[in-house]
Write a protein that holds these residues in place. Sequence first.
Motif, PDB file in Angstrom:
ATOM      1  N   VAL A 126     -28.326 -16.598  44.721  1.00 52.06           N
ATOM      2  CA  VAL A 126     -27.871 -17.790  44.248  1.00 52.06           C
ATOM      3  C   VAL A 126     -26.545 -17.554  43.922  1.00 52.06           C
ATOM      4  O   VAL A 126     -25.979 -16.092  43.299  1.00 52.06           O
ATOM      5  CB  VAL A 126     -27.610 -18.435  43.000  1.00 52.06           C
ATOM      6  N   GLN A 127     -25.166 -17.342  44.808  1.00 48.40           N
ATOM      7  CA  GLN A 127     -24.578 -17.020  45.435  1.00 48.40           C
ATOM      8  C   GLN A 127     -23.133 -18.372  45.208  1.00 48.40           C
ATOM      9  O   GLN A 127     -22.908 -19.539  46.058  1.00 48.40           O
ATOM     10  CB  GLN A 127     -23.727 -15.802  46.190  1.00 48.40           C
ATOM     11  N   ARG A 128     -21.785 -17.877  43.911  1.00 47.12           N
ATOM     12  CA  ARG A 128     -20.872 -18.888  44.663  1.00 47.12           C
ATOM     13  C   ARG A 128     -19.576 -18.758  45.686  1.00 47.12           C
ATOM     14  O   ARG A 128     -18.969 -17.329  44.644  1.00 47.12           O
ATOM     15  CB  ARG A 128     -20.045 -19.213  43.345  1.00 47.12           C
ATOM     16  N   VAL A 129     -19.446 -19.123  46.724  1.00 42.28           N
ATOM     17  CA  VAL A 129     -18.384 -18.831  47.693  1.00 42.28           C
ATOM     18  C   VAL A 129     -17.703 -19.624  47.757  1.00 42.28           C
ATOM     19  O   VAL A 129     -17.456 -20.649  47.751  1.00 42.28           O
ATOM     20  CB  VAL A 129     -19.549 -18.076  48.534  1.00 42.28           C
ATOM     21  N   GLY A 134     -20.377 -15.734  52.042  1.00 43.41           N
ATOM     22  CA  GLY A 134     -21.671 -15.405  51.217  1.00 43.41           C
ATOM     23  C   GLY A 134     -22.506 -14.792  52.221  1.00 43.41           C
ATOM     24  O   GLY A 134     -22.953 -13.582  52.345  1.00 43.41           O
ATOM     25  N   CYS A 135     -23.265 -15.825  53.227  1.00 44.42           N
ATOM     26  CA  CYS A 135     -24.546 -15.252  54.177  1.00 44.42           C
ATOM     27  C   CYS A 135     -24.207 -14.813  55.587  1.00 44.42           C
ATOM     28  O   CYS A 135     -24.845 -14.960  55.714  1.00 44.42           O
ATOM     29  CB  CYS A 135     -25.803 -16.085  54.269  1.00 44.42           C
ATOM     30  N   GLY A 136     -22.965 -15.687  56.159  1.00 44.82           N
ATOM     31  CA  GLY A 136     -22.592 -15.968  57.533  1.00 44.82           C
ATOM     32  C   GLY A 136     -22.552 -16.601  58.250  1.00 44.82           C
ATOM     33  O   GLY A 136     -22.603 -17.289  59.470  1.00 44.82           O
ATOM     34  N   CYS A 137     -23.721 -18.098  57.553  1.00 41.61           N
ATOM     35  CA  CYS A 137     -24.428 -19.053  58.284  1.00 41.61           C
ATOM     36  C   CYS A 137     -22.779 -20.169  58.119  1.00 41.61           C
ATOM     37  O   CYS A 137     -21.696 -20.179  57.511  1.00 41.61           O
ATOM     38  CB  CYS A 137     -25.151 -19.271  56.999  1.00 41.61           C
ATOM     39  N   ARG A 138     -23.537 -20.290  59.991  1.00 45.88           N
ATOM     40  CA  ARG A 138     -22.355 -21.559  60.332  1.00 45.88           C
ATOM     41  C   ARG A 138     -22.763 -22.756  59.640  1.00 45.88           C
ATOM     42  O   ARG A 138     -23.469 -23.636  59.844  1.00 45.88           O
ATOM     43  CB  ARG A 138     -21.989 -21.442  61.673  1.00 45.88           C
ATOM     44  N   LEU A 139     -21.999 -23.531  59.051  1.00 50.05           N
ATOM     45  CA  LEU A 139     -22.666 -24.687  57.836  1.00 50.05           C
ATOM     46  C   LEU A 139     -21.736 -25.779  59.207  1.00 50.05           C
ATOM     47  O   LEU A 139     -21.736 -25.694  60.664  1.00 50.05           O
ATOM     48  CB  LEU A 139     -21.226 -25.218  56.919  1.00 50.05           C
ATOM     49  N   ALA A 140     -22.816 -27.097  59.296  1.00 51.89           N
ATOM     50  CA  ALA A 140     -23.113 -27.972  60.307  1.00 51.89           C
ATOM     51  C   ALA A 140     -21.806 -29.141  60.245  1.00 51.89           C
ATOM     52  O   ALA A 140     -21.476 -29.399  58.966  1.00 51.89           O
ATOM     53  CB  ALA A 140     -24.461 -28.849  60.477  1.00 51.89           C
ATOM     54  N   CYS A 141     -21.610 -29.834  61.071  1.00 56.81           N
ATOM     55  CA  CYS A 141     -20.632 -30.654  60.992  1.00 56.81           C
ATOM     56  C   CYS A 141     -22.069 -32.302  61.052  1.00 56.81           C
ATOM     57  O   CYS A 141     -21.987 -32.649  62.206  1.00 56.81           O
ATOM     58  CB  CYS A 141     -19.630 -31.021  62.622  1.00 56.81           C
ATOM     59  N   VAL A 181     -24.307 -25.584  48.942  1.00 53.01           N
ATOM     60  CA  VAL A 181     -24.005 -27.442  48.088  1.00 53.01           C
ATOM     61  C   VAL A 181     -22.521 -27.404  47.640  1.00 53.01           C
ATOM     62  O   VAL A 181     -22.102 -26.114  47.235  1.00 53.01           O
ATOM     63  CB  VAL A 181     -24.910 -26.992  46.284  1.00 53.01           C
ATOM     64  N   PRO A 182     -22.254 -27.463  48.215  1.00 49.99           N
ATOM     65  CA  PRO A 182     -20.339 -27.618  47.236  1.00 49.99           C
ATOM     66  C   PRO A 182     -20.348 -28.517  46.660  1.00 49.99           C
ATOM     67  O   PRO A 182     -20.750 -29.691  46.179  1.00 49.99           O
ATOM     68  CB  PRO A 182     -19.595 -28.993  48.493  1.00 49.99           C
ATOM     69  N   MET A 183     -18.994 -28.031  45.607  1.00 48.06           N
ATOM     70  CA  MET A 183     -18.782 -28.427  44.350  1.00 48.06           C
ATOM     71  C   MET A 183     -17.384 -29.204  44.156  1.00 48.06           C
ATOM     72  O   MET A 183     -17.138 -28.698  44.966  1.00 48.06           O
ATOM     73  CB  MET A 183     -19.006 -26.728  43.317  1.00 48.06           C
ATOM     74  N   GLU A 184     -17.460 -29.780  43.325  1.00 44.99           N
ATOM     75  CA  GLU A 184     -15.746 -30.693  42.999  1.00 44.99           C
ATOM     76  C   GLU A 184     -14.903 -30.095  43.446  1.00 44.99           C
ATOM     77  O   GLU A 184     -15.188 -28.871  42.563  1.00 44.99           O
ATOM     78  CB  GLU A 184     -15.923 -31.602  41.956  1.00 44.99           C
ATOM     79  N   GLU A 207      -9.545 -27.583  50.784  1.00 44.44           N
ATOM     80  CA  GLU A 207     -11.241 -26.695  51.711  1.00 44.44           C
ATOM     81  C   GLU A 207     -10.632 -25.593  51.347  1.00 44.44           C
ATOM     82  O   GLU A 207     -12.140 -25.161  51.115  1.00 44.44           O
ATOM     83  CB  GLU A 207     -11.388 -27.553  52.141  1.00 44.44           C
ATOM     84  N   ARG A 208     -10.030 -25.087  51.170  1.00 38.77           N
ATOM     85  CA  ARG A 208      -9.936 -23.822  51.282  1.00 38.77           C
ATOM     86  C   ARG A 208     -10.178 -22.620  50.261  1.00 38.77           C
ATOM     87  O   ARG A 208     -10.850 -21.861  50.065  1.00 38.77           O
ATOM     88  CB  ARG A 208      -8.053 -23.059  51.808  1.00 38.77           C
ATOM     89  N   VAL A 209     -10.278 -23.809  49.018  1.00 37.12           N
ATOM     90  CA  VAL A 209     -10.449 -23.369  48.037  1.00 37.12           C
ATOM     91  C   VAL A 209     -11.847 -23.751  47.036  1.00 37.12           C
ATOM     92  O   VAL A 209     -12.455 -23.350  46.056  1.00 37.12           O
ATOM     93  CB  VAL A 209      -9.249 -23.189  46.932  1.00 37.12           C
ATOM     94  N   ARG A 210     -12.548 -24.685  48.127  1.00 36.19           N
ATOM     95  CA  ARG A 210     -13.568 -25.040  47.484  1.00 36.19           C
ATOM     96  C   ARG A 210     -14.727 -24.040  46.995  1.00 36.19           C
ATOM     97  O   ARG A 210     -14.839 -23.415  48.418  1.00 36.19           O
ATOM     98  CB  ARG A 210     -13.777 -26.620  48.178  1.00 36.19           C
ATOM     99  N   ILE A 211     -15.197 -24.475  46.000  1.00 32.51           N
ATOM    100  CA  ILE A 211     -16.510 -23.456  45.718  1.00 32.51           C
ATOM    101  C   ILE A 211     -17.902 -23.932  46.179  1.00 32.51           C
ATOM    102  O   ILE A 211     -17.820 -25.069  45.893  1.00 32.51           O
ATOM    103  CB  ILE A 211     -16.471 -23.099  44.198  1.00 32.51           C
ATOM    104  N   TRP A 212     -18.857 -23.065  47.052  1.00 28.01           N
ATOM    105  CA  TRP A 212     -19.906 -23.890  47.327  1.00 28.01           C
ATOM    106  C   TRP A 212     -21.233 -22.387  47.114  1.00 28.01           C
ATOM    107  O   TRP A 212     -21.077 -21.823  46.256  1.00 28.01           O
ATOM    108  CB  TRP A 212     -20.434 -23.168  49.190  1.00 28.01           C
ATOM    109  N   LEU A 213     -22.570 -23.222  46.173  1.00 26.04           N
ATOM    110  CA  LEU A 213     -23.464 -23.093  45.866  1.00 26.04           C
ATOM    111  C   LEU A 213     -24.437 -22.089  47.523  1.00 26.04           C
ATOM    112  O   LEU A 213     -24.522 -23.333  48.556  1.00 26.04           O
ATOM    113  CB  LEU A 213     -24.457 -23.708  45.363  1.00 26.04           C
ATOM    114  N   CYS A 214     -24.273 -21.070  47.767  1.00 23.84           N
ATOM    115  CA  CYS A 214     -24.958 -20.042  48.950  1.00 23.84           C
ATOM    116  C   CYS A 214     -26.364 -19.876  48.507  1.00 23.84           C
ATOM    117  O   CYS A 214     -26.376 -18.968  47.181  1.00 23.84           O
ATOM    118  CB  CYS A 214     -23.543 -19.124  49.358  1.00 23.84           C
TER     119      CYS A 214
END
Length: 548
Positions: free
Chosen positions: A263-266, A276-283, A480-483, A489-496
Amino acid sequence: MATTATTRRRPRRGSKGPNSDLSRTLTDCTRRGDAAAAMAAFDAADFDPDAASAPTRLAAHQYNQLLHLLATADRSSFPNPAAAARRVFAHMLRVGAAPSEATITSLARVTSSDAANPAAADQAFELVATMKEKHGLAPRLRSYSPVLAAFRRAGEAAKAYAVEAHMAASGVLPEEPELAVLLDVSSSAGDADKVYEYMHKLRHAVDCVSKETAAVVEGWFRSEKAAMAGKSEWDVPQVKDAIVANGGGCHRLGWLGSGPWTVQRVRVGADGECEGCGCRLACIDIDMEETQRFADSVAGLALERETRTNFSCFQEWLEAHKEYEAIVDGANIALYQQNFAEGGFSLTQLDAVITELRDVHSGKWPLVILHNKRIAKLMENSSNRHFIETWRANGTLYTSPSGSNDDWYWLYAAIRLNCLLVTNDEMRDHIFELLGSSFFPKWKQRHRVKYTFNKGKAVLMMPPPYSSEIQESKMGSWHVPMEEKSGDERVRIWLCIGRTGPCKEPDEAPVSNRVVQEVPPTAASSGAQQRLPENKAESVSGKRKNRD
């Protein structure tokens, strides 16, 4: 004029009714949050129905006021509010004051918090579960929340699930706080299937999660039970097909992979690549079932308001011509910024957009919707005639008939073919209000292409390359995107969250709702041409395509 004997007099200011002193005391105690003083006044009041004077009786809202005060009482200054609340409620029923949903909710809240009573949570649930039967009251979300919290504290997962089942039967949908409770109690019980179920319910309910919910999610994925959940092999085509059917972003087929999770915060790059993992997120799009319902809804409304035969003919024509990658709102583009003396209906602008779309889609022509009332006048000009004849020759023009509204035609076509819609129309007019669809905003974000012009060249502003929503990949990872209160969006933290090893297949391109994503020659945000970094999967939203 003399006042007659039968005329009612208003009580003089300062006069006292039978419960005026108690009412003022309760109001004052509520303002100060003093539950002890409020109950002392309540207990000292003359409630004796056999007393010589009229017995003291509170109005229903005053009982609710007192119960709410007890539900929020400081336990250090008033250690047993539950017993006091039961006494107040019993008196309320005895004098015939009708309880409301707020009454039962406050009573359930104070009952569920009674730490000295091992059956407190069960009793609170009983109050909520029977309020319809006993009092004709429909429970609301706030009625269930304290009960769920009590079962969470008690570690009673099965009972928490029963509360959620009762919510569903009552037509009440849990929101993020309730789903976080259900996630937490499932995680503590080590119930991997239930955690998976609630992860997807959370995904459906919210886009981004709070810090509190993020901590619950992290707690599960760091647990031993989470490491044991999953499988090392799965049907890859089945998972890919499920992602397509769900509109991209999830497969809902259970935990994939095996072993401990990391679990990373990225943060996520502008192109949707996880740092964190290089995965491309989906639209993420609405799913195929929702898409069909949406198309049926638009068609139904159009058939009611348009000449039925005209729109039916268009539906039949569209079924025979499904190859289009984009639909163009012709009038919106031709009239763009034409409100000046020499302005008019600019087919040059429309042609610039068509040319740009053909560049995006490897030479394929889009479908342009124009009303036939404009065509005859436009054909009088040789330059316009050349455009129209060229478009007709390449099958790119559909003229809506007299008496019709273009909006129904281009909107239905874009939904039915599940492709791009080029328009600057914000779609807020009355016909769009008729849709009343909860998934319309998501569909619009995913499919609408806005445009502008730079020195006569069309600049297309494509949909965002990824969605800030909870995502489950075909390799089993989660994002998982955090509020982010700033909205940046550039500073949003995600759980990877992923297993050991890569979370994507080599050289994969992101796929969403049968959309193989390619690079647009125009940039959405800057209004100038840009390209994504080389050797990256580049994205543009478009139409579903079958894949081998």
